[in-house]
Motif scaffolding. Structure first.
Motif, PDB file in Angstrom:
ATOM      1  N   GLU A  68      34.698  49.355  17.193  1.00  0.00           N
ATOM      2  CA  GLU A  68      34.399  47.925  17.265  1.00  0.00           C
ATOM      3  C   GLU A  68      34.974  47.230  16.034  1.00  0.00           C
ATOM      4  O   GLU A  68      34.629  47.589  14.903  1.00  0.00           O
ATOM      5  CB  GLU A  68      32.885  47.718  17.337  1.00  0.00           C
ATOM      6  CG  GLU A  68      32.556  46.333  17.878  1.00  0.00           C
ATOM      7  CD  GLU A  68      31.070  46.027  17.811  1.00  0.00           C
ATOM      8  OE1 GLU A  68      30.737  44.863  17.546  1.00  0.00           O
ATOM      9  OE2 GLU A  68      30.266  46.974  17.990  1.00  0.00           O
ATOM     10  N   MET A  69      35.851  46.283  16.271  1.00  0.00           N
ATOM     11  CA  MET A  69      36.481  45.607  15.126  1.00  0.00           C
ATOM     12  C   MET A  69      35.493  44.665  14.445  1.00  0.00           C
ATOM     13  O   MET A  69      34.811  43.897  15.114  1.00  0.00           O
ATOM     14  CB  MET A  69      37.697  44.818  15.603  1.00  0.00           C
ATOM     15  CG  MET A  69      38.424  44.104  14.502  1.00  0.00           C
ATOM     16  SD  MET A  69      39.997  43.437  15.104  1.00  0.00           S
ATOM     17  CE  MET A  69      39.806  41.721  14.687  1.00  0.00           C
ATOM     18  N   LYS A  70      35.458  44.716  13.118  1.00  0.00           N
ATOM     19  CA  LYS A  70      34.674  43.749  12.355  1.00  0.00           C
ATOM     20  C   LYS A  70      35.614  42.588  12.029  1.00  0.00           C
ATOM     21  O   LYS A  70      36.604  42.782  11.328  1.00  0.00           O
ATOM     22  CB  LYS A  70      34.154  44.389  11.061  1.00  0.00           C
ATOM     23  CG  LYS A  70      33.054  45.422  11.270  1.00  0.00           C
ATOM     24  CD  LYS A  70      32.458  45.807   9.906  1.00  0.00           C
ATOM     25  CE  LYS A  70      31.163  46.580  10.011  1.00  0.00           C
ATOM     26  NZ  LYS A  70      31.172  47.751  10.877  1.00  0.00           N
ATOM     27  N   SER A  71      35.307  41.415  12.556  1.00  0.00           N
ATOM     28  CA  SER A  71      36.229  40.285  12.347  1.00  0.00           C
ATOM     29  C   SER A  71      35.551  39.182  11.551  1.00  0.00           C
ATOM     30  O   SER A  71      34.391  39.306  11.173  1.00  0.00           O
ATOM     31  CB  SER A  71      36.706  39.769  13.704  1.00  0.00           C
ATOM     32  OG  SER A  71      35.613  39.290  14.439  1.00  0.00           O
ATOM     33  N   GLY A  72      36.290  38.123  11.291  1.00  0.00           N
ATOM     34  CA  GLY A  72      35.736  36.940  10.634  1.00  0.00           C
ATOM     35  C   GLY A  72      35.859  36.947   9.119  1.00  0.00           C
ATOM     36  O   GLY A  72      35.410  36.005   8.455  1.00  0.00           O
ATOM     37  N   GLY A 106      35.287  28.269  14.774  1.00  0.00           N
ATOM     38  CA  GLY A 106      35.171  28.342  16.227  1.00  0.00           C
ATOM     39  C   GLY A 106      36.091  29.393  16.835  1.00  0.00           C
ATOM     40  O   GLY A 106      35.806  29.931  17.903  1.00  0.00           O
ATOM     41  N   LYS A 107      37.197  29.656  16.163  1.00  0.00           N
ATOM     42  CA  LYS A 107      38.141  30.678  16.648  1.00  0.00           C
ATOM     43  C   LYS A 107      37.811  32.057  16.064  1.00  0.00           C
ATOM     44  O   LYS A 107      38.559  33.026  16.272  1.00  0.00           O
ATOM     45  CB  LYS A 107      39.577  30.293  16.257  1.00  0.00           C
ATOM     46  CG  LYS A 107      40.160  29.191  17.116  1.00  0.00           C
ATOM     47  CD  LYS A 107      40.534  29.717  18.508  1.00  0.00           C
ATOM     48  CE  LYS A 107      41.165  28.643  19.378  1.00  0.00           C
ATOM     49  NZ  LYS A 107      40.861  28.836  20.802  1.00  0.00           N
ATOM     50  N   GLY A 108      36.724  32.139  15.313  1.00  0.00           N
ATOM     51  CA  GLY A 108      36.285  33.442  14.800  1.00  0.00           C
ATOM     52  C   GLY A 108      36.848  33.799  13.430  1.00  0.00           C
ATOM     53  O   GLY A 108      36.727  34.946  12.994  1.00  0.00           O
ATOM     54  N   PHE A 109      37.450  32.809  12.735  1.00  0.00           N
ATOM     55  CA  PHE A 109      38.009  33.056  11.390  1.00  0.00           C
ATOM     56  C   PHE A 109      37.081  32.512  10.308  1.00  0.00           C
ATOM     57  O   PHE A 109      36.272  31.609  10.561  1.00  0.00           O
ATOM     58  CB  PHE A 109      39.372  32.374  11.230  1.00  0.00           C
ATOM     59  CG  PHE A 109      40.481  32.999  12.039  1.00  0.00           C
ATOM     60  CD1 PHE A 109      41.117  34.160  11.604  1.00  0.00           C
ATOM     61  CD2 PHE A 109      40.907  32.423  13.221  1.00  0.00           C
ATOM     62  CE1 PHE A 109      42.157  34.723  12.335  1.00  0.00           C
ATOM     63  CE2 PHE A 109      41.940  32.986  13.977  1.00  0.00           C
ATOM     64  CZ  PHE A 109      42.570  34.146  13.520  1.00  0.00           C
ATOM     65  N   LEU A 110      37.233  33.033   9.108  1.00  0.00           N
ATOM     66  CA  LEU A 110      36.572  32.498   7.895  1.00  0.00           C
ATOM     67  C   LEU A 110      35.059  32.424   8.041  1.00  0.00           C
ATOM     68  O   LEU A 110      34.446  31.418   7.661  1.00  0.00           O
ATOM     69  CB  LEU A 110      37.126  31.101   7.571  1.00  0.00           C
ATOM     70  CG  LEU A 110      38.530  31.062   6.953  1.00  0.00           C
ATOM     71  CD1 LEU A 110      39.007  29.617   6.802  1.00  0.00           C
ATOM     72  CD2 LEU A 110      38.560  31.755   5.596  1.00  0.00           C
ATOM     73  N   LYS A 111      34.456  33.477   8.576  1.00  0.00           N
ATOM     74  CA  LYS A 111      33.007  33.473   8.763  1.00  0.00           C
ATOM     75  C   LYS A 111      32.291  34.223   7.648  1.00  0.00           C
ATOM     76  O   LYS A 111      31.095  34.142   7.508  1.00  0.00           O
ATOM     77  CB  LYS A 111      32.677  34.096  10.117  1.00  0.00           C
ATOM     78  CG  LYS A 111      33.158  33.214  11.257  1.00  0.00           C
ATOM     79  CD  LYS A 111      32.620  33.665  12.569  1.00  0.00           C
ATOM     80  CE  LYS A 111      32.578  32.462  13.491  1.00  0.00           C
ATOM     81  NZ  LYS A 111      31.778  32.676  14.653  1.00  0.00           N
ATOM     82  N   ARG A 112      33.029  35.063   6.930  1.00  0.00           N
ATOM     83  CA  ARG A 112      32.405  35.793   5.840  1.00  0.00           C
ATOM     84  C   ARG A 112      33.410  36.212   4.800  1.00  0.00           C
ATOM     85  O   ARG A 112      34.609  36.159   5.026  1.00  0.00           O
ATOM     86  CB  ARG A 112      31.662  37.015   6.356  1.00  0.00           C
ATOM     87  CG  ARG A 112      32.388  37.831   7.426  1.00  0.00           C
ATOM     88  CD  ARG A 112      31.487  38.879   7.983  1.00  0.00           C
ATOM     89  NE  ARG A 112      32.006  39.460   9.196  1.00  0.00           N
ATOM     90  CZ  ARG A 112      31.547  40.585   9.734  1.00  0.00           C
ATOM     91  NH1 ARG A 112      30.556  41.230   9.161  1.00  0.00           N
ATOM     92  NH2 ARG A 112      32.060  41.048  10.835  1.00  0.00           N
ATOM     93  N   GLU A 150      39.490  37.628   4.089  1.00  0.00           N
ATOM     94  CA  GLU A 150      40.643  38.476   3.800  1.00  0.00           C
ATOM     95  C   GLU A 150      41.563  38.593   5.027  1.00  0.00           C
ATOM     96  O   GLU A 150      42.785  38.525   4.904  1.00  0.00           O
ATOM     97  CB  GLU A 150      40.140  39.863   3.363  1.00  0.00           C
ATOM     98  CG  GLU A 150      41.212  40.901   3.125  1.00  0.00           C
ATOM     99  CD  GLU A 150      42.123  40.617   1.933  1.00  0.00           C
ATOM    100  OE1 GLU A 150      41.829  39.696   1.139  1.00  0.00           O
ATOM    101  OE2 GLU A 150      43.143  41.306   1.817  1.00  0.00           O
ATOM    102  N   GLN A 151      40.969  38.725   6.205  1.00  0.00           N
ATOM    103  CA  GLN A 151      41.784  38.842   7.430  1.00  0.00           C
ATOM    104  C   GLN A 151      42.496  37.524   7.734  1.00  0.00           C
ATOM    105  O   GLN A 151      43.652  37.512   8.168  1.00  0.00           O
ATOM    106  CB  GLN A 151      40.907  39.240   8.623  1.00  0.00           C
ATOM    107  CG  GLN A 151      40.331  40.644   8.513  1.00  0.00           C
ATOM    108  CD  GLN A 151      39.209  40.894   9.516  1.00  0.00           C
ATOM    109  OE1 GLN A 151      38.666  39.962  10.094  1.00  0.00           O
ATOM    110  NE2 GLN A 151      38.870  42.159   9.706  1.00  0.00           N
TER     111      GLN A 151
END
Ligand SMILES: Cc1cc2nc3c(=O)[nH]c(=O)nc-3n(C[C@H](O)[C@H](O)[C@H](O)COP(=O)(O)O)c2cc1C
Length: 245
Positions: free
Chosen positions: A96-100, A239-245, A103-104
């Motif tokens: 399961e990919m950890k996203s958000g 909203g696109k799943g970026f910059l959440k943490r 760094e990504q």
């Protein structure tokens, strides 16, 4: 110097193109040159969407702040930071990919910058010209909808490419000692050096615009940076799943 450095130093954005088409084999060669760029941890997180002339392209031109050359350029590419295929790769291994992660976001966006710069340099090496289109981020939500971008994909910028129908002067860059420091960050001489550079930029605009634009670099920058910088970006990216943490 050598021809590569000469080419890099002769860059200028091209915003007016002849009607001569750019064949698809050339576009593919340019995108392959982009793919050859270094990529953070081999993530290869750039997806390019080539948008053909027509209704969709016209809408993009409008969304980018009515930049006519977006509609007119023989080739228009949208560079997207894309972490979706990584989800797929993880899924292939029941992981399961950890996203958000910030760094990504950073590495995927950087991948796009490096990819795109290879594309424009390769284009210039063939006698083509082009310009980046950050204006797409003016209406990024509408652009993402128009291009049907899923979660974990966002449009970083666009790029117009084609045969130049103008020959603008090279825009002078900051003095070397403002951007190249030795051993530590010493900006004690920067204000003075920037004031000198301002005169070069004023002269550049004066000759390029026949006197209609009369502006220094620091004036241009201060005029821009007193305004908010696309504050819709953070909620959009979230909203696109970026910059959440
Ligand atoms: C990420 C990025 C976004 C840009 N967005 C636009 C744009 O929307 N419209 C435009 O006309 N130029 C755009 N530019 C071009 C810059 O204005 C141009 O590169 C800069 O003024 C320096 O001029 P030069 O490229 O001719 O040397 C962009 C450049 C970059 C790198």
């Amino acid at each position: 110097m050598n021809p590569t450095i000469e080419l890099l130093k002769s860059h200028r954005s091209i915003r007016k193109f002849t009607d001569q088409p750019v064949d698809q084999a050339t576009v593919e060669t340019l995108v392959q040159a982009g793919q050859a760029a270094a990529t953070s941890s081999f993530i290869q997180a750039c997806t390019v969407i080539q948008v053909s002339p027509g209704e969709r392209r016209n809408k993009l031109a409008e969304m980018a702040g009515n930049q006519a050359y977006v509609a007119e350029a023989p080739v228009f590419l949208v560079f997207c930071a894309d972490m979706k295929r990584h989800q797929l790769a993880c899924g292939m291994h029941d992981a399961e990919m950890k996203s958000g992660f910030t760094e990504q976001f950073l590495t995927a966006s950087l991948d796009c910058g490096l990819f795109a710069q290879n594309v424009i340099v390769a284009a210039e090496s063939l006698g083509l010209g082009g310009v980046y289109i950050g204006g797409l981020r003016n209406n990024i939500e509408a652009v993402a909808d128009l291009l049907e971008l899923p979660e974990l994909v966002y449009p970083v910028f666009g790029m117009c490419l084609g045969h130049p129908d103008q020959n603008p002067e090279i825009k002078p860059r900051l003095p070397l000692d403002v951007v190249l420091k030795q051993d530590r960050y010493d900006d004690s001489a920067d204000a003075e050096r920037i004031a000198e550079y301002d005169k070069d930029v004023k002269e550049y605009y004066r000759t390029r615009t026949g006197g209609t634009k009369d502006m220094t670099w620091s004036e241009q920058i201060s005029g821009m940076l007193i305004k908010e910088a696309r504050p819709h970006m953070l909620p959009f990216l979230n909203g696109k799943g970026f910059l959440k943490r």
